[in-house]
Design a protein around this motif. Structure first.
Motif, PDB file in Angstrom:
ATOM      1  N   ALA A 112      20.609 -21.513  24.979  1.00 60.56           N
ATOM      2  CA  ALA A 112      20.274 -21.956  26.313  1.00 60.56           C
ATOM      3  C   ALA A 112      20.754 -20.608  27.217  1.00 60.56           C
ATOM      4  O   ALA A 112      21.876 -20.374  27.058  1.00 60.56           O
TER       5      ALA A 112
ATOM      6  N   LEU B  23      21.165 -23.567  32.734  1.00 65.69           N
ATOM      7  CA  LEU B  23      20.097 -24.716  32.681  1.00 65.69           C
ATOM      8  C   LEU B  23      18.845 -24.348  33.489  1.00 65.69           C
ATOM      9  O   LEU B  23      18.090 -25.230  33.720  1.00 65.69           O
TER      10      LEU B  23
ATOM     11  N   TYR C 195      19.278 -30.249  35.722  1.00 66.14           N
ATOM     12  CA  TYR C 195      19.073 -30.893  34.325  1.00 66.14           C
ATOM     13  C   TYR C 195      17.362 -30.786  34.375  1.00 66.14           C
ATOM     14  O   TYR C 195      17.009 -30.614  32.988  1.00 66.14           O
TER      15      TYR C 195
ATOM     16  N   ALA D 292      16.145 -28.110  32.194  1.00 64.21           N
ATOM     17  CA  ALA D 292      16.708 -27.476  30.889  1.00 64.21           C
ATOM     18  C   ALA D 292      16.070 -27.929  29.785  1.00 64.21           C
ATOM     19  O   ALA D 292      14.771 -28.757  29.704  1.00 64.21           O
TER      20      ALA D 292
ATOM     21  N   VAL E 277      19.559 -28.822  25.464  1.00 59.22           N
ATOM     22  CA  VAL E 277      20.579 -28.816  26.406  1.00 59.22           C
ATOM     23  C   VAL E 277      21.010 -30.021  27.345  1.00 59.22           C
ATOM     24  O   VAL E 277      21.916 -30.478  27.596  1.00 59.22           O
ATOM     25  N   LYS E 278      19.618 -30.920  27.409  1.00 59.27           N
ATOM     26  CA  LYS E 278      19.721 -32.084  28.113  1.00 59.27           C
ATOM     27  C   LYS E 278      20.529 -33.141  27.329  1.00 59.27           C
ATOM     28  O   LYS E 278      21.203 -33.820  27.999  1.00 59.27           O
TER      29      LYS E 278
END
Length: 945
Positions: free
Chosen positions: A426, A429, A488, A491, A495-496
C-alpha cells in the motif's frame, strides 16, 4: 371503492439500488446440469407411474428421495400367482432396468410391462450419467467465475466492508464448503438487495415532478462521494474512554435524561446535573470531590440516567464526526505531538499537573506511517528500536528487537509511507481515486495477506479500560481515527482490513476475530430519477388505496391491544414505569380482518389462479382515528421508466415502515437536504395537527439514526440534538385506564399523547402509539396467488413448504444430488426457477440451479417450521435500471402522510380534547374534526369490533 384519500406523498424520493448486477449471482448457476436434473426427475416420474401399474409382487419401497406414489395398485395387484425374486425387487425399488429374459410374476402381459420398464429406466440411467458429466463441466465454469470474482478489486472491497471474516478466510486460501456457502450468501445479498448500510448499495435520489418519467446515471462503478464512519460499538467504546479521560471529565456538562422529576434517595448526584454546570463545578459546589463525581457520572451514564455534552445525539448522521467537532471546539488537541497536561483534584486538594507519556509505535500492517499524535514517533526512513518485550497498547504491535522502518531482513519504510514487502504494497491510503476500480493489488493471488518476517504483527486490542501502561488521550485517538476514516474509502481491501483492526485497537472495541464490521461506508451514487406524471399519478392514487386497507388493519391492532392493556391494568392511573412492569408479558393483538377476508377470497378462487385483484372485492376501509405516517418501498416492474403505463405496469410494494424515513442520514448526499427536511417537517406538522406525538429517542438501529418528528421527546436510550425540544421524563408520564380504554398522559399536558417510534415492538407501545402499518400476515395459507389492487402488487405468489420436504437435501451426496432434490421439490410444489425463501430469522434469494445457494436453503430450512417461498418480482428481465448489458434491482422509498380520519362536521364547529373518561371532539382539522386518538369501544363503525 369510492372514498376520499387524504394521503400526501412527499416530493423527495430516496432511490435505493443494488451495488452489483443480477448477472453476478446468475454466474453461480449450473444451467445445463439443472436441465439434466429436471429430465432425471421426469423419467423418475414415468418409472414410478409404471411401478404403480406393475403386476403383483413386483413392487417394493420407492427410491430414496423420490416423490411418494403408491405402487402395486394396478391390474393384477391382488393376484397370488407367485413372487418376484429379491434381486428383481431391488432393481424395481432402485428404478433400474431388469435383466434380459427376466420374468415378473403377476397378471398376463407382464412381458410388455418389462419392455416398457426397461425402456424408461434405461433412459433414466443414461440421464443420470449425462447429469454427472454436466455437473463436472458446469462446476468448472462456476469455479472460473468465482476465481474472476475473488480477483475483482471491487467485489473484494465490498466483501471486506460487509464480511471481513469471510474476506480474511479467502485471503488465507479457504476453499471448503462453508466458504462456498458463505460466499454465495453474500453474493446473492449484494446483487438482489437494495440495502444502503454499506457502500455497495448507494444512496440516490429522485423527485416527483411534471413531465415524463426518466433517469440519468453514470453507471454502477461511479460514485459522487464515499464516506467512512465507524460502527456503533466503536462510538460506544470511545464514549467509555471519554468518561475515563482525566483531561475531559472535569469539563463535561452532564444533564438528566429518562427521569427528570424529583430525585429519589440514592441518586442525589443526578439532581445536581442541570445541563449548565461542568462536572468540576458540580464537584466543587457539592464538596463531592472530583474522583467521586467522575465515578458517579460514569455509573449514571451507564444506567441511562445522565448524558453529557460530548455524548452524540441519537439522530445525527455521523456520531463520530459530531464528537470530533465538539472536541475541536473545546480546544482538545487531535494531532499535536505533545500530550496535554490536565489537573485531577484529589480529595486532599492536590492539583499538581500530571503528564502522560505514550509508547511510540512502529509501522503497522496497514502501511501507514505513525500518526503525528504519537510523541517521539519515528519519521519515515529512520530506524528506531523497541524491545521485544514491549507491546504498544495502541496498535497491539510487539517489538521484534530490530530496527523498525529500515532493519535488515525486514520491510523498509520509504518516504511517503510505502512499505516494501508489506501487506498489499500500500502507498499510504490514497492508492486510487474514489469510484474507480483498482488501486490496490491487482490480483488475489499476488496480494500477500500474512506479513513477512520482521513486520510487527498486530494483535487483538484490549477492551476499553483494560489496557495496561500509559493511555493515549481520547483526542489523539479521535484524531488518528479521523485521518484513517478520511482515507479509508480509497484504500485497497487489504489495507481496509488492517485499518479496521487499527481502529478497533484505538477505540478498544473488542477483538477483530469476531467477524463484525468495524467501519461502515455510505456512498452517493450518480442516479437521478424523475418521477413523472404517469408514475406519480399511480403513486398518489393507487398506492394509497392499498395503504387505506393496511391503515384500517393497523388501527384495529392498536385498538384491540389498547383494550387488552386497559383490561390488564384495570381502572386507575398508573405511572408509565409501573405500567411497563405490569404488562411486560402482554402480547400484541394483531388485527385479522383483512387476512381473514383475503384467505376467504383465495380459497374461493379457481384452482391454478395466478393473480387475484382485490379491487372491488373488499369493503370500504374505515379511516383511522389517529394520523398515519409511513414509508413505502416500491419497485417499478418495467424495462424502462419511460415505458411506464398508468394502471398497467406493476408497482410492487416490497416493504412498509412505520416512520418517516426521510432522515438526515438518508439525505446526507442530497443537494437540497435542508429544503427537503423543512418540507418534511411542515407536512408532518400538518398531518399531526390536533395531536401531540411523543418521540421516543432510542439508540440507533444498526447505526442508522431514527427520525425525530416535531413535538416533545422521551430520551430512552438515546439523546436528542434539539436544545429547544421539550424533554419529558419517564417519571412524568402516566397511563389512565378505566378498564376498557388506556390513555397516555404527561404532566403539564392537557391533551393525551401518542408514541412515535417503531423500534419498541411491545403491546404497551402498540396500544399507545400511532397506527403502525404492516403488510398483511398471511402465513396460514399453503399457497397464495399474487395479490394486487389493479396494478399495485400487495404480495407476490407464495408457497409454504414444510420442513420435511427438504429431507432430500440432507441426503444429497454432491451437487448433482442437490439439483435432483431441488427438481423434485419444484415438481411437487410447482415452484419457480428463482424465488425468495424466508423464515422468521432471515430471507434469502435462491436460484434452484445453483448448488451453493441450495446449500444455504437447506440450512435455512433446518431450523424447522417450514419455509415461505415467494416469487421474485420484478425479476432481472423487469428491472429498469441497466448499465449496458447488466441489470440492477432498484426501489423508490416514498413517504406517505395521512391526517386522522373522522366524520365531517360543520365548518364552524370546534372543540377541545381533554383527558376525561368520556370522549370529546378534538381540534378542528382542515375543515373537519379529527377523531379522538383513543376512541371508546363502539365509537367507530368497525375498527373496535
Amino acid at each position: 371503492m369510492d372514498i376520499e384519500h387524504d394521503w400526501t406523498l412527499l416530493p423527495a424520493v430516496v432511490v435505493r439500488s443494488a451495488g452489483f448486477p443480477w448477472e453476478l449471482v446468475l454466474s453461480l448457476a449450473y444451467l445445463r446440469a439443472a436441465e439434466a436434473a429436471a429430465v432425471v426427475v421426469q423419467l423418475e416420474r414415468k418409472a414410478l407411474d409404471l411401478l404403480a401399474d406393475a403386476p403383483a409382487h413386483a413392487t417394493g419401497p420407492r427410491p430414496a428421495g423420490a416423490p411418494d406414489r403408491r405402487a402395486g395398485t394396478g391390474p393384477g395387484a391382488g393376484a397370488e400367482t407367485g413372487r418376484t425374486s429379491r434381486g428383481l425387487r431391488g432393481r424395481l425399488r432402485d428404478l433400474r432396468p431388469l435383466p434380459s429374459g427376466a420374468v415378473v410374476s403377476g397378471a398376463a402381459g407382464a412381458g410388455n410391462w418389462v419392455l416398457a420398464w426397461n425402456e424408461v429406466t434405461g433412459m433414466l440411467e443414461r440421464a443420470k450419467l449425462t447429469l454427472t458429466a454436466l455437473v463436472g463441466g458446469d462446476a468448472a465454469l462456476t469455479r472460473a467465475a468465482v476465481s474472476r470474482l475473488t480477483a475483482d478489486e471491487r467485489f473484494l472491497d465490498a466483501l471486506v466492508c460487509s464480511a471481513p471474516a469471510l474476506y480474511r478466510d479467502l485471503r488465507h486460501g479457504a476453499k471448503g464448503g462453508r466458504t462456498r456457502r458463505e460466499l454465495a450468501a453474500h453474493l446473492q445479498r449484494l446483487a438482489t438487495s437494495c440495502e444502503t448500510d454499506g457502500c455497495y448499495g448507494p444512496l440516490n435520489y429522485g423527485a416527483v415532478r411534471p413531465g415524463p418519467s426518466g433517469h440519468t446515471w453514470k453507471g454502477h462503478r461511479v460514485y459522487r462521494q464515499r464516506v467512512a464512519y465507524p460502527a456503533g460499538r466503536v462510538n460506544e467504546a470511545l464514549q467509555q474512554r471519554v468518561l475515563a479521560d482525566p483531561a475531559l471529565v472535569p469539563g463535561l456538562v452532564p444533564r438528566r435524561r429518562t427521569l427528570v422529576g424529583e430525585v429519589r434517595e440514592g441518586a442525589a448526584f443526578s439532581g445536581h446535573c442541570d445541563g449548565a454546570r461542568t462536572l468540576a463545578e458540580i464537584a466543587a459546589a457539592t464538596g463531592t470531590g472530583m474522583e467521586r463525581a467522575a465515578a458517579a457520572l460514569t455509573v449514571a451514564v451507564r444506567r441511562g440516567l445522565l448524558t453529557h455534552d460530548l455524548c452524540p445525539p441519537a439522530g445525527v448522521a455521523d456520531p463520530f464526526a459530531w464528537l470530533r467537532d465538539r472536541l475541536t471546539t473545546r480546544g482538545i488537541p487531535l494531532a499535536d505531538g505533545d500530550g496535554p497536561t490536565h489537573e485531577l483534584p484529589a480529595d486532599d486538594g492536590d492539583t499538581a499537573p500530571r503528564r502522560e507519556r505514550v509508547q511510540p509505535p512502529g509501522p503497522c500492517e496497514c502501511g501507514l506511517t505513525p500518526h503525528p499524535a504519537h510523541p517521539d514517533s519515528f519519521p519515515p526512513g529512520r530506524a528506531g528500536r523497541r524491545p521485544s518485550t514491549v507491546r504498544d497498547d495502541l496498535t497491539g504491535h510487539g517489538g521484534a528487537g530490530e530496527a523498525e522502518g529500515g532493519s535488515e531482513g525486514g520491510p523498509a519504510a520509504a518516504p511517503g509511507g510505502r512499505i516494501r514487502g508489506g501487506v498489499g504494497r500500500a502507498e499510504g491510503l490514497g492508492g486510487r481515486p474514489v469510484g474507480e476500480a483498482g488501486g490496490g493489488a491487482s490480483g488475489a493471488s499476488r496480494r500477500g495477506f500474512v506479513a513477512p518476517a520482521g513486520v510487527p504483527v498486530q494483535r487483538g486490542p484490549r477492551g476499553a479500560g483494560q489496557a495496561s501502561g500509559p493511555e493515549l488521550p481520547v483526542g489523539r485517538r479521535v484524531g488518528e481515527i479521523s485521518e484513517l476514516l478520511a482515507q479509508y474509502p480509497a484504500a485497497s481491501p487489504d489495507v481496509k482490513l488492517a485499518v479496521q483492526r487499527r481502529i478497533e485497537a484505538l477505540a478498544g472495541a473488542g477483538g477483530h476475530r469476531d467477524g463484525r464490521v468495524t467501519v461502515h461506508e455510505a456512498a452517493a451514487g450518480t442516479l437521478r430519477v424523475g418521477v413523472g406524471d404517469a408514475l406519480a399519478a399511480d403513486l398518489r392514487e393507487r398506492v394509497p388505496r392499498v395503504l387505506d386497507l393496511l391503515a384500517e388493519e393497523a388501527e384495529l391492532t392498536r385498538l384491540r391491544t389498547n383494550r387488552l392493556l386497559a383490561g390488564r391494568l384495570g381502572p386507575g392511573t398508573y405511572a408509565l414505569s409501573d405500567a411497563l412492569r405490569m404488562t411486560g408479558d402482554l402480547e400484541i393483538d394483531h388485527g385479522d380482518r383483512l387476512p381473514a377476508r383475503i384467505a376467504e377470497l383465495v380459497r374461493a378462487a379457481r384452482p391454478g389462479t395466478a393473480e387475484l385483484n382485490l379491487a372491488g372485492l373488499l369493503d370500504e376501509p374505515a379511516p383511522p382515528a389517529a394520523p398515519v405516517l409511513c414509508s413505502a418501498d416500491v419497485m417499478v416492474a418495467a424495462p424502462s421508466l419511460e415505458a411506464y403505463e398508468p394502471g398497467v405496469t406493476p408497482l410492487v410494494l416490497t416493504a412498509l415502515h412505520d416512520g418517516v424515513l426521510l432522515t438526515p442520514w438518508a439525505l446526507q448526499f442530497h443537494d437540497d437536504e435542508a429544503a427537503c427536511l423543512a418540507e418534511r417537517d411542515a407536512q408532518v406538522r400538518r398531518a399531526l395537527s390536533g395531536f401531540t406525538v411523543l418521540n421516543v429517542v432510542s439508540r440507533p438501529e444498526r447505526g442508522v439514526p431514527r427520525p425525530e418528528l416535531p413535538g416533545p421527546v422521551l430520551e430512552l436510550g438515546g439523546a436528542t440534538a434539539g436544545e429547544d425540544r421539550r424533554r419529558l421524563g419517564l417519571d412524568e408520564l402516566y397511563v389512565h385506564s378505566d378498564g376498557h380504554r388506556a390513555v397516555l398522559h404527561a404532566k403539564g399536558f392537557e391533551e393525551p399523547l401518542l408514541f412515535h417510534d417503531g423500534e419498541h415492538d411491545t403491546a404497551l407501545h402498540t396500544a399507545l402509539a400511532l397506527p403502525r402499518l404492516r403488510l398483511p400476515r398471511l402465513g396460514d395459507l399453503p399457497r397464495m396467488p399474487r395479490l394486487t389492487w389493479d396494478n399495485v402488487v400487495l404480495a407476490g405468489r407464495r408457497w409454504h413448504v414444510s420442513g420435511a420436504a427438504f429431507e432430500g437435501f440432507g441426503q444429497a451426496g454432491g451437487d448433482g444430488d442437490l439439483l435432483v432434490a431441488m427438481a423434485r421439490l419444484r415438481e411437487a410444489y410447482e415452484l419457480p426457477v428463482v424465488f425468495f425463501a424466508a423464515t422468521a430469522r432471515e430471507r434469502v434469494y435462491v436460484d434452484t440451479r445453483s448448488p451453493a445457494l441450495l446449500e444455504g436453503l437447506a440450512r435455512l430450512a433446518a431450523g424447522g417450521g417450514g419455509v415461505t417461498v415467494s416469487e421474485v418480482l420484478p425479476g432481472p428481465e423487469g428491472c429498469w435500471l441497466r448499465d449496458g448489458e447488466h441489470r440492477f434491482a432498484a426501489e423508490l422509498r416514498c413517504v406517505y402522510l395521512r391526517p386522522a380520519g373522522g366524520e365531517r362536521r360543520p365548518s364552524g364547529t370546534s372543540a377541545r380534547r381533554a383527558p376525561a373518561p368520556a370522549p370529546k371532539p378534538v381540534k378542528r382539522l382542515f375543515g373537519r374534526m379529527a377523531a379522538h386518538p383513543y376512541p371508546w369501544p363502539g365509537e367507530t363503525t368497525r375498527q373496535s369490533r
